[in-house]
Design a protein around this motif. Structure first.
Motif, PDB file in Angstrom:
ATOM      1  N   GLN A 141      17.304  26.205 -61.689  1.00 57.01           N
ATOM      2  CA  GLN A 141      17.104  27.892 -61.515  1.00 57.01           C
ATOM      3  C   GLN A 141      16.728  29.421 -60.807  1.00 57.01           C
ATOM      4  N   LYS A 142      15.236  28.249 -60.110  1.00 56.63           N
ATOM      5  CA  LYS A 142      15.008  28.645 -59.085  1.00 56.63           C
ATOM      6  C   LYS A 142      15.346  28.596 -57.620  1.00 56.63           C
ATOM      7  N   ASP A 143      16.257  27.917 -57.160  1.00 53.24           N
ATOM      8  CA  ASP A 143      17.443  27.386 -56.724  1.00 53.24           C
ATOM      9  C   ASP A 143      18.504  28.485 -56.491  1.00 53.24           C
ATOM     10  N   LEU A 144      18.505  28.969 -57.591  1.00 57.08           N
ATOM     11  CA  LEU A 144      20.162  29.459 -58.161  1.00 57.08           C
ATOM     12  C   LEU A 144      19.454  30.986 -57.640  1.00 57.08           C
ATOM     13  N   VAL A 145      17.912  31.937 -57.987  1.00 58.40           N
ATOM     14  CA  VAL A 145      17.908  33.310 -58.110  1.00 58.40           C
ATOM     15  C   VAL A 145      17.296  33.105 -55.854  1.00 58.40           C
ATOM     16  N   ASN A 146      16.528  31.978 -55.455  1.00 55.57           N
ATOM     17  CA  ASN A 146      16.868  32.241 -54.283  1.00 55.57           C
ATOM     18  C   ASN A 146      18.094  32.320 -53.603  1.00 55.57           C
ATOM     19  N   GLN A 147      19.115  31.195 -53.995  1.00 56.10           N
ATOM     20  CA  GLN A 147      20.515  31.589 -53.411  1.00 56.10           C
ATOM     21  C   GLN A 147      20.961  32.872 -53.432  1.00 56.10           C
ATOM     22  N   ARG A 148      20.818  33.925 -55.239  1.00 54.98           N
ATOM     23  CA  ARG A 148      21.278  35.216 -55.320  1.00 54.98           C
ATOM     24  C   ARG A 148      20.287  36.359 -54.245  1.00 54.98           C
ATOM     25  N   TYR A 149      19.251  35.660 -54.109  1.00 54.56           N
ATOM     26  CA  TYR A 149      17.986  36.293 -52.992  1.00 54.56           C
ATOM     27  C   TYR A 149      18.830  37.147 -51.622  1.00 54.56           C
TER      28      TYR A 149
END
Length: 168
Positions: A141-149
């Protein structure tokens, strides 16, 4: 993997502007002539950097990811955070109205209200909400959040180059 450091770093920029605004308010209350341009640039910074750039990452990305993991949160502070974002927007509107009406008192009251709200708000996010997010979200989920950022930053970065921080 830390998904909130970038947001905390952005808070430091916002806090520098808040310090400059509070200093300006004090100087005006001690006899300095109100500089309309200072408050116009302050409003521009808040609307574009604090709200459009920073809050977009919080509201559209981090908060949504946290709500997907509500069972991992020991409480849900997100409604309070969203309410405070809206309160900040009301203060900005009050500053704009004060500028339109040439009402120094209205400008200063709303500028101070915004500053005090954001000081407390940032403290809560940095010390409660962000640690909670780091704990609640999985690495995936953190990877996905960083990608979205990164995606939102690339979309908004061109606009952010126009935000003037030199007025501080």
């Amino acid at each position: 993997m830390n998904i909130t450091k970038i947001l905390s770093d952005e808070h430091q920029t916002i806090l520098k502007v808040i310090d400059a605004v509070l200093k300006e308010c004090n100087e005006i209350e001690n006899g300095k002539v109100l500089e309309i341009g200072f408050f116009q640039k302050t409003i521009d910074f808040i609307k574009n950097y604090a709200d459009k750039f920073h809050h977009a990452k919080e509201e559209d990305i981090l908060f949504k990811a946290m709500l997907e993991n509500i069972e991992n949160l020991h409480c849900n502070p997100i409604p309070v955070m969203l309410h405070e974002h809206d309160e900040g927007r009301k203060y900005v509107k009050g500053m704009e109205d004060g500028l339109t009406n040439s009402d120094t008192r209205q400008i200063l009251e709303n500028a101070r209200g915004y500053c005090f709200l954001l000081q407390q708000h940032i403290y809560k996010e940095d010390n409660v909400l962000y640690p909670m997010a780091e704990e609640a979200l999985s690495d995936e989920q953190k990877d996905l959040v960083n990608q979205r950022y990164q995606k939102i930053e690339s979309e908004l970065n061109k606009e952010m180059k126009m935000v003037d921080l030199k007025f501080m």
